[in-house]
Scaffold this motif. Structure first.
Motif, PDB file in Angstrom:
ATOM      1  N   LEU A  32       0.865  -1.172   0.000  1.00  0.00           N
ATOM      2  CA  LEU A  32       0.000   0.000   0.000  1.00  0.00           C
ATOM      3  C   LEU A  32       0.902   1.223   0.000  1.00  0.00           C
ATOM      4  CD1 LEU A  32      -2.379  -1.244   2.847  1.00  0.00           C
ATOM      5  CD2 LEU A  32      -2.813  -1.374   0.388  1.00  0.00           C
ATOM      6  N   CYS A  33       0.859   1.998  -1.066  1.00  0.00           N
ATOM      7  CA  CYS A  33       1.812   3.088  -1.252  1.00  0.00           C
ATOM      8  C   CYS A  33       1.256   4.424  -0.777  1.00  0.00           C
ATOM      9  CB  CYS A  33       2.220   3.199  -2.719  1.00  0.00           C
ATOM     10  SG  CYS A  33       3.023   1.711  -3.346  1.00  0.00           S
ATOM     11  N   ALA A  34       2.117   5.218  -0.158  1.00  0.00           N
ATOM     12  CA  ALA A  34       1.806   6.596   0.240  1.00  0.00           C
ATOM     13  C   ALA A  34       0.496   6.680   1.026  1.00  0.00           C
ATOM     14  CB  ALA A  34       1.762   7.512  -0.982  1.00  0.00           C
ATOM     15  N   VAL A  35       0.387   5.866   2.062  1.00  0.00           N
ATOM     16  CA  VAL A  35      -0.796   5.906   2.926  1.00  0.00           C
ATOM     17  C   VAL A  35      -0.665   7.095   3.867  1.00  0.00           C
ATOM     18  CG1 VAL A  35      -2.142   4.660   4.663  1.00  0.00           C
ATOM     19  CG2 VAL A  35      -1.033   3.406   2.789  1.00  0.00           C
ATOM     20  N   PRO A  36      -1.670   7.981   3.928  1.00  0.00           N
ATOM     21  CA  PRO A  36      -1.579   9.142   4.819  1.00  0.00           C
ATOM     22  C   PRO A  36      -1.786   8.757   6.277  1.00  0.00           C
ATOM     23  CG  PRO A  36      -3.706   9.121   3.722  1.00  0.00           C
ATOM     24  CD  PRO A  36      -2.904   7.984   3.139  1.00  0.00           C
ATOM     25  N   GLY A  37      -1.143   9.513   7.139  1.00  0.00           N
ATOM     26  CA  GLY A  37      -1.294   9.288   8.569  1.00  0.00           C
ATOM     27  C   GLY A  37      -2.042  10.416   9.227  1.00  0.00           C
ATOM     28  N   SER A  38      -1.410  11.026  10.229  1.00  0.00           N
ATOM     29  CA  SER A  38      -2.087  12.061  11.008  1.00  0.00           C
ATOM     30  C   SER A  38      -2.286  13.351  10.231  1.00  0.00           C
ATOM     31  CB  SER A  38      -1.293  12.351  12.290  1.00  0.00           C
ATOM     32  OG  SER A  38       0.050  12.693  11.986  1.00  0.00           O
ATOM     33  N   GLU A  39      -1.512  13.552   9.176  1.00  0.00           N
ATOM     34  CA  GLU A  39      -1.666  14.717   8.301  1.00  0.00           C
ATOM     35  C   GLU A  39      -1.535  14.237   6.853  1.00  0.00           C
ATOM     36  OE1 GLU A  39       1.295  17.547   9.393  1.00  0.00           O
ATOM     37  OE2 GLU A  39       0.699  17.596  11.508  1.00  0.00           O
ATOM     38  N   PRO A  40      -2.180  14.925   5.906  1.00  0.00           N
ATOM     39  CA  PRO A  40      -2.122  14.468   4.506  1.00  0.00           C
ATOM     40  C   PRO A  40      -0.715  14.353   3.944  1.00  0.00           C
ATOM     41  CG  PRO A  40      -3.849  16.121   4.789  1.00  0.00           C
ATOM     42  CD  PRO A  40      -3.076  16.082   6.086  1.00  0.00           C
ATOM     43  N   ASN A  41       0.206  15.206   4.420  1.00  0.00           N
ATOM     44  CA  ASN A  41       1.566  15.165   3.889  1.00  0.00           C
ATOM     45  C   ASN A  41       2.480  14.212   4.656  1.00  0.00           C
ATOM     46  OD1 ASN A  41       1.514  16.807   6.170  1.00  0.00           O
ATOM     47  ND2 ASN A  41       3.270  18.021   5.505  1.00  0.00           N
ATOM     48  N   ARG A  42       1.965  13.585   5.687  1.00  0.00           N
ATOM     49  CA  ARG A  42       2.720  12.561   6.412  1.00  0.00           C
ATOM     50  C   ARG A  42       2.279  11.209   5.882  1.00  0.00           C
ATOM     51  NH1 ARG A  42       3.427  13.451  12.934  1.00  0.00           N
ATOM     52  NH2 ARG A  42       4.295  15.547  12.887  1.00  0.00           N
ATOM     53  N   VAL A  43       3.057  10.643   4.970  1.00  0.00           N
ATOM     54  CA  VAL A  43       2.672   9.383   4.342  1.00  0.00           C
ATOM     55  C   VAL A  43       3.769   8.343   4.540  1.00  0.00           C
ATOM     56  CG1 VAL A  43       1.225  10.532   2.625  1.00  0.00           C
ATOM     57  CG2 VAL A  43       3.615   9.996   2.074  1.00  0.00           C
ATOM     58  N   ASN A  44       3.362   7.096   4.595  1.00  0.00           N
ATOM     59  CA  ASN A  44       4.287   5.959   4.655  1.00  0.00           C
ATOM     60  C   ASN A  44       3.770   4.850   3.758  1.00  0.00           C
ATOM     61  OD1 ASN A  44       4.550   7.196   7.650  1.00  0.00           O
ATOM     62  ND2 ASN A  44       6.450   6.103   7.148  1.00  0.00           N
ATOM     63  N   ASP A  45       4.688   4.149   3.108  1.00  0.00           N
ATOM     64  CA  ASP A  45       4.317   2.921   2.419  1.00  0.00           C
ATOM     65  C   ASP A  45       4.122   1.829   3.463  1.00  0.00           C
ATOM     66  OD1 ASP A  45       4.651   4.301   0.088  1.00  0.00           O
ATOM     67  OD2 ASP A  45       6.464   3.243  -0.547  1.00  0.00           O
ATOM     68  N   LEU A  46       3.139   0.983   3.233  1.00  0.00           N
ATOM     69  CA  LEU A  46       2.863  -0.137   4.129  1.00  0.00           C
ATOM     70  C   LEU A  46       2.916  -1.441   3.347  1.00  0.00           C
ATOM     71  CD1 LEU A  46      -0.268   1.220   6.079  1.00  0.00           C
ATOM     72  CD2 LEU A  46       2.143   1.403   6.740  1.00  0.00           C
ATOM     73  N   LEU A  47       3.298  -2.491   4.028  1.00  0.00           N
ATOM     74  CA  LEU A  47       3.239  -3.835   3.489  1.00  0.00           C
ATOM     75  C   LEU A  47       2.326  -4.628   4.406  1.00  0.00           C
ATOM     76  CD1 LEU A  47       4.744  -4.894   1.012  1.00  0.00           C
ATOM     77  CD2 LEU A  47       6.532  -5.750   2.531  1.00  0.00           C
ATOM     78  N   LEU A  48       1.334  -5.279   3.846  1.00  0.00           N
ATOM     79  CA  LEU A  48       0.345  -6.012   4.628  1.00  0.00           C
ATOM     80  C   LEU A  48       0.374  -7.488   4.271  1.00  0.00           C
ATOM     81  CD1 LEU A  48      -2.225  -6.337   6.418  1.00  0.00           C
ATOM     82  CD2 LEU A  48      -3.563  -5.677   4.394  1.00  0.00           C
ATOM     83  N   VAL A  49       0.471  -8.330   5.286  1.00  0.00           N
ATOM     84  CA  VAL A  49       0.291  -9.769   5.117  1.00  0.00           C
ATOM     85  C   VAL A  49      -0.975 -10.155   5.868  1.00  0.00           C
ATOM     86  CG1 VAL A  49       1.258 -12.071   5.393  1.00  0.00           C
ATOM     87  CG2 VAL A  49       2.778 -10.124   5.060  1.00  0.00           C
ATOM     88  N   ARG A  50      -1.917 -10.702   5.140  1.00  0.00           N
ATOM     89  CA  ARG A  50      -3.166 -11.128   5.744  1.00  0.00           C
ATOM     90  C   ARG A  50      -3.008 -12.528   6.345  1.00  0.00           C
ATOM     91  NH1 ARG A  50      -7.430  -8.081   3.059  1.00  0.00           N
ATOM     92  NH2 ARG A  50      -6.480  -6.707   1.512  1.00  0.00           N
TER      93      ARG A  50
END
Length: 310
Positions: A32-50
């Motif tokens: 999951l690329c460029a997921v926003p956090g507490s502010e729109p410009n604070r983003v992190n890529d995430l990797l999810l294993v279900r």
């Protein structure tokens, strides 16, 4: 960016370059690329294993607890997506510790849980992880801790938005945690600075009812061979901050190797680690600790291996 399907065995096919949208590496693992956090410009890529068996698909809307057990991992220096590591000489030799491989390992270590790997928002010189969305940091990722930076707030928002992107909760739903939500936090090497920041801001964060509810969902915190390029505060030694951690009833686990805590050139790391353990024991924290590979010479290989051994 094209999707690349791969086996979920120990070898995972890398993704192509030019990341621009979410991609599946396997039937289990999703980027999951460029997921926003507490502010729109604070983003992190995430990797999810279900988890192998998902019980949560309808649980949010129906109000059932389902399977809402989650693990969040913060990686160390060098570690990156597999195709990025394979492009660089300093990364290719450690590609077996790529974010994808670690995510799949954690899914075996914590069966039945959702595994989230949070990629550092900046990688200086392609190797120094910088978690500046969670803690004030210099270009090399050395932290400047604060009691009110907002690591809890950012992580909470990051997970909520990540769940929406992964269709684990309704799009644009209420800003709340799913029923039965529980969370385990794991920091490795540089990634431990995020856990440290959370300890420093614990008292302030508890004053916010929304954040306090999120903190109550955290059941365990794992420090795996913490380290960063600064000259101090590799481990939290502030007594008041550690008293707050002990009072939180979170189970604390500290796993280290001689690479970090027995290095004579960085003797403060070992001293701080021992003080961290001693202080938490004095305050009656739920604590476990282990020195891995104590009879082997310190090595960066064993430093990484603690991810498999903890």
């Amino acid at each position: 960016m094209s999707s690349t399907t791969a086996s979920t065995s120990s070898e995972t096919t890398g993704l192509g370059g030019g990341v621009s949208r979410d991609s599946s590496v396997s039937s289990q693992l999703q980027r999951l690329c460029a997921v926003p956090g507490s502010e729109p410009n604070r983003v992190n890529d995430l990797l999810l294993v279900r988890p192998d068996t998902e019980e949560q698909s309808c649980s949010w809307a129906e109000g059932r607890s389902g399977n809402n057990r989650h693990v969040v991992f913060f990686h160390g220096d060098i570690q990156n997506f597999q195709e990025e590591m394979a492009l660089r000489p300093e990364g290719v030799q450690w590609v077996s510790w790529s974010l994808e491989q670690v995510a799949l390992h954690l899914s075996r270590r914590f069966p039945g849980r959702y595994i989230w790997v949070v990629k550092a928002s900046r990688m200086y010189l392609h190797k120094f992880s910088c978690y500046c969305n969670f803690v004030e940091s210099n270009m090399f990722g050395a932290p400047e801790y604060s009691s009110d930076f907002g690591a809890f707030v950012h992580l909470r928002a990051l997970l909520i938005h990540g769940m929406e992107r992964a269709n684990l909760r309704p799009q644009g739903g209420s800003d709340s945690l799913p029923p039965g939500f529980s969370l385990t936090l794991v920091g490795f090497s540089k990634g431990c600075v995020v856990l440290n920041q959370m300890v420093y801001e614990l008292a302030e964060a508890r004053l916010d009812p929304l954040v306090s509810a999120f903190i109550h969902c955290i059941t365990e915190m794992y420090w795996l061979d913490g380290g960063h390029p600064g000259g101090s505060e590799t481990w939290v030694t502030d007594k008041q901050a550690l008293k707050e951690l002990a009072a939180s009833e979170v189970s604390v686990h500290a796993h280290v190797t001689p690479y970090e805590v027995c290095d004579p050139m960085r003797a403060w790391v070992g001293r701080e680690y021992r003080l961290f353990i001693q202080t938490l024991e004095e305050f009656g924290a739920s604590l476990s600790k282990k020195l891995h590979f104590k009879d082997e010479p310190p090595s960066i290989n064993n430093h990484f291996r603690v991810i498999q051994e903890f």
